[in-house]
Design a protein around this motif. Structure first.
Motif, PDB file in Angstrom:
ATOM      1  N   SER A 116      38.296 -48.109 -39.835  1.00 46.73           N
ATOM      2  CA  SER A 116      38.815 -48.510 -38.523  1.00 46.73           C
ATOM      3  C   SER A 116      40.183 -47.872 -38.349  1.00 46.73           C
ATOM      4  CB  SER A 116      38.937 -50.029 -38.414  1.00 46.73           C
ATOM      5  OG  SER A 116      37.672 -50.622 -38.303  1.00 46.73           O
ATOM      6  N   ILE A 117      40.379 -47.252 -37.200  1.00 44.96           N
ATOM      7  CA  ILE A 117      41.657 -46.619 -36.872  1.00 44.96           C
ATOM      8  C   ILE A 117      42.273 -47.407 -35.725  1.00 44.96           C
ATOM      9  CG2 ILE A 117      42.811 -44.500 -36.163  1.00 44.96           C
ATOM     10  CD1 ILE A 117      40.239 -43.003 -37.078  1.00 44.96           C
ATOM     11  N   ILE A 118      43.390 -48.039 -35.982  1.00 46.80           N
ATOM     12  CA  ILE A 118      44.067 -48.850 -34.971  1.00 46.80           C
ATOM     13  C   ILE A 118      45.135 -47.985 -34.322  1.00 46.80           C
ATOM     14  CG2 ILE A 118      45.466 -50.902 -34.578  1.00 46.80           C
ATOM     15  CD1 ILE A 118      43.972 -52.130 -37.033  1.00 46.80           C
ATOM     16  N   ILE A 119      45.047 -47.859 -32.987  1.00 52.62           N
ATOM     17  CA  ILE A 119      45.913 -46.941 -32.259  1.00 52.62           C
ATOM     18  C   ILE A 119      46.615 -47.677 -31.115  1.00 52.62           C
ATOM     19  CG2 ILE A 119      46.042 -44.757 -31.002  1.00 52.62           C
ATOM     20  CD1 ILE A 119      43.275 -44.080 -32.312  1.00 52.62           C
ATOM     21  N   PRO A 120      47.862 -48.117 -31.329  1.00 51.45           N
ATOM     22  CA  PRO A 120      48.613 -48.696 -30.217  1.00 51.45           C
ATOM     23  C   PRO A 120      49.034 -47.595 -29.242  1.00 51.45           C
ATOM     24  CG  PRO A 120      49.699 -49.138 -32.332  1.00 51.45           C
ATOM     25  CD  PRO A 120      48.595 -48.165 -32.576  1.00 51.45           C
ATOM     26  N   LEU A 121      48.940 -47.888 -27.974  1.00 51.83           N
ATOM     27  CA  LEU A 121      49.342 -46.937 -26.936  1.00 51.83           C
ATOM     28  C   LEU A 121      50.412 -47.579 -26.064  1.00 51.83           C
ATOM     29  CD1 LEU A 121      45.757 -45.920 -25.740  1.00 51.83           C
ATOM     30  CD2 LEU A 121      47.224 -44.613 -27.276  1.00 51.83           C
ATOM     31  N   PHE A 122      51.463 -46.866 -25.790  1.00 48.85           N
ATOM     32  CA  PHE A 122      52.436 -47.288 -24.787  1.00 48.85           C
ATOM     33  C   PHE A 122      52.964 -46.041 -24.093  1.00 48.85           C
ATOM     34  CE2 PHE A 122      56.681 -48.245 -23.197  1.00 48.85           C
ATOM     35  CZ  PHE A 122      56.343 -49.268 -22.316  1.00 48.85           C
ATOM     36  N   ASN A 123      52.545 -45.878 -22.855  1.00 51.62           N
ATOM     37  CA  ASN A 123      52.930 -44.717 -22.050  1.00 51.62           C
ATOM     38  C   ASN A 123      52.657 -43.408 -22.786  1.00 51.62           C
ATOM     39  OD1 ASN A 123      53.674 -46.394 -19.965  1.00 51.62           O
ATOM     40  ND2 ASN A 123      55.832 -46.384 -20.477  1.00 51.62           N
ATOM     41  N   ASP A 124      51.476 -43.313 -23.363  1.00 51.97           N
ATOM     42  CA  ASP A 124      51.054 -42.115 -24.095  1.00 51.97           C
ATOM     43  C   ASP A 124      50.070 -41.264 -23.304  1.00 51.97           C
ATOM     44  OD1 ASP A 124      52.473 -42.356 -26.607  1.00 51.97           O
ATOM     45  OD2 ASP A 124      51.221 -44.104 -26.993  1.00 51.97           O
ATOM     46  N   ARG A 125      50.021 -41.458 -21.998  1.00 56.00           N
ATOM     47  CA  ARG A 125      49.096 -40.682 -21.171  1.00 56.00           C
ATOM     48  C   ARG A 125      49.281 -39.180 -21.391  1.00 56.00           C
ATOM     49  NH1 ARG A 125      46.248 -41.086 -16.103  1.00 56.00           N
ATOM     50  NH2 ARG A 125      46.270 -39.060 -15.097  1.00 56.00           N
ATOM     51  N   TRP A 126      50.499 -38.748 -21.579  1.00 57.47           N
ATOM     52  CA  TRP A 126      50.800 -37.322 -21.731  1.00 57.47           C
ATOM     53  C   TRP A 126      50.064 -36.695 -22.905  1.00 57.47           C
ATOM     54  CZ3 TRP A 126      52.999 -35.668 -26.266  1.00 57.47           C
ATOM     55  CH2 TRP A 126      53.512 -36.664 -27.097  1.00 57.47           C
ATOM     56  N   ASN A 127      49.688 -37.500 -23.928  1.00 58.91           N
ATOM     57  CA  ASN A 127      49.002 -36.959 -25.103  1.00 58.91           C
ATOM     58  C   ASN A 127      47.601 -37.536 -25.293  1.00 58.91           C
ATOM     59  OD1 ASN A 127      49.075 -35.318 -27.589  1.00 58.91           O
ATOM     60  ND2 ASN A 127      48.920 -37.301 -28.606  1.00 58.91           N
ATOM     61  N   SER A 147      51.132 -50.275 -20.885  1.00 60.48           N
ATOM     62  CA  SER A 147      51.599 -48.987 -20.357  1.00 60.48           C
ATOM     63  C   SER A 147      51.774 -49.040 -18.845  1.00 60.48           C
ATOM     64  CB  SER A 147      50.600 -47.872 -20.698  1.00 60.48           C
ATOM     65  OG  SER A 147      50.536 -47.666 -22.080  1.00 60.48           O
ATOM     66  N   THR A 148      52.750 -48.293 -18.363  1.00 58.05           N
ATOM     67  CA  THR A 148      53.016 -48.222 -16.920  1.00 58.05           C
ATOM     68  C   THR A 148      52.757 -46.823 -16.368  1.00 58.05           C
ATOM     69  OG1 THR A 148      55.352 -47.746 -17.351  1.00 58.05           O
ATOM     70  CG2 THR A 148      54.743 -50.066 -17.017  1.00 58.05           C
ATOM     71  N   ASP A 149      52.159 -45.950 -17.178  1.00 60.31           N
ATOM     72  CA  ASP A 149      51.955 -44.549 -16.774  1.00 60.31           C
ATOM     73  C   ASP A 149      50.498 -44.224 -16.460  1.00 60.31           C
ATOM     74  OD1 ASP A 149      50.844 -44.605 -19.290  1.00 60.31           O
ATOM     75  OD2 ASP A 149      51.865 -42.810 -20.022  1.00 60.31           O
ATOM     76  N   ASN A 150      49.701 -45.246 -16.182  1.00 58.56           N
ATOM     77  CA  ASN A 150      48.284 -45.045 -15.835  1.00 58.56           C
ATOM     78  C   ASN A 150      47.452 -44.563 -17.018  1.00 58.56           C
ATOM     79  OD1 ASN A 150      46.861 -45.833 -13.642  1.00 58.56           O
ATOM     80  ND2 ASN A 150      47.303 -44.021 -12.407  1.00 58.56           N
ATOM     81  N   ARG A 196      43.660 -53.905 -23.382  1.00 59.79           N
ATOM     82  CA  ARG A 196      44.953 -53.810 -22.697  1.00 59.79           C
ATOM     83  C   ARG A 196      45.649 -55.149 -22.871  1.00 59.79           C
ATOM     84  NH1 ARG A 196      48.218 -51.081 -19.428  1.00 59.79           N
ATOM     85  NH2 ARG A 196      49.213 -52.127 -17.685  1.00 59.79           N
ATOM     86  N   THR A 197      46.874 -55.109 -23.351  1.00 53.05           N
ATOM     87  CA  THR A 197      47.641 -56.322 -23.578  1.00 53.05           C
ATOM     88  C   THR A 197      48.971 -56.230 -22.837  1.00 53.05           C
ATOM     89  OG1 THR A 197      48.708 -55.441 -25.566  1.00 53.05           O
ATOM     90  CG2 THR A 197      46.635 -56.639 -25.883  1.00 53.05           C
ATOM     91  N   GLN A 198      49.618 -57.361 -22.722  1.00 52.43           N
ATOM     92  CA  GLN A 198      50.967 -57.386 -22.169  1.00 52.43           C
ATOM     93  C   GLN A 198      51.901 -56.747 -23.200  1.00 52.43           C
ATOM     94  OE1 GLN A 198      52.273 -61.310 -21.200  1.00 52.43           O
ATOM     95  NE2 GLN A 198      54.258 -60.630 -20.436  1.00 52.43           N
ATOM     96  N   ASN A 199      52.874 -55.996 -22.740  1.00 54.01           N
ATOM     97  CA  ASN A 199      53.774 -55.301 -23.653  1.00 54.01           C
ATOM     98  C   ASN A 199      54.450 -56.284 -24.594  1.00 54.01           C
ATOM     99  OD1 ASN A 199      56.848 -54.182 -24.058  1.00 54.01           O
ATOM    100  ND2 ASN A 199      55.264 -52.633 -24.288  1.00 54.01           N
ATOM    101  N   SER A 200      54.199 -56.079 -25.883  1.00 48.18           N
ATOM    102  CA  SER A 200      54.767 -56.937 -26.927  1.00 48.18           C
ATOM    103  C   SER A 200      55.335 -56.132 -28.082  1.00 48.18           C
ATOM    104  CB  SER A 200      53.681 -57.879 -27.464  1.00 48.18           C
ATOM    105  OG  SER A 200      53.191 -58.695 -26.439  1.00 48.18           O
ATOM    106  N   GLY A 201      55.233 -54.819 -28.006  1.00 50.10           N
ATOM    107  CA  GLY A 201      55.754 -53.971 -29.071  1.00 50.10           C
ATOM    108  C   GLY A 201      54.657 -53.471 -29.989  1.00 50.10           C
ATOM    109  N   GLN A 202      54.995 -52.428 -30.727  1.00 46.31           N
ATOM    110  CA  GLN A 202      54.017 -51.747 -31.579  1.00 46.31           C
ATOM    111  C   GLN A 202      53.470 -52.640 -32.689  1.00 46.31           C
ATOM    112  OE1 GLN A 202      55.294 -48.467 -34.171  1.00 46.31           O
ATOM    113  NE2 GLN A 202      53.670 -47.260 -33.201  1.00 46.31           N
TER     114      GLN A 202
END
Length: 98
Positions: A3-14, A39-42, A62-68
């Motif tokens: 299992s690969i756990i991948i947190p995303l926060f405004n990572d749309r660019w990548n 995320s706020t970047d769609n 999708r969760t409320q922003n709580s940090g990595q």
């Protein structure tokens, strides 16, 4: 299975690169768990546009922003039984195809 756990926060660019890199892996016995940490970047729209093209198993939350750290813990609570290994990857990672 891995299992690969991948947190995303405004990572749309990548995100498209990350998803394509995961698609191109030769080892396929893994499941990616994406946690969009408010995320706020769609990010979600881009992820949704890639759905039909993803050749690996995954879950998207999708969760409320709580940090990595909180996002990683959230993902850890959603690993499948039978998972032998768990790893964490950031949303700005790049993989080669091997």
């Amino acid at each position: 299975m891995i299992s690969i756990i991948i947190p995303l926060f405004n990572d749309r660019w990548n995100l498209k690169n990350l998803l394509e890199d995961l698609n191109n892996q030769t080892f396929k016995d893994f499941r990616a768990i994406f946690i969009d940490d408010g995320s706020t970047d769609n990010t979600k729209a881009l992820f949704d546009s890639m759905k039909g093209k993803l050749l690996f198993r995954y879950k998207y939350f999708r969760t409320q922003n709580s940090g990595q750290a909180a996002a990683r813990f959230f993902g850890y609570k959603h690993i499948e039984s039978g998972t032998r290994f768990v790893t964490f990857v950031d949303g700005d990672e790049i993989f080669d195809g091997t």
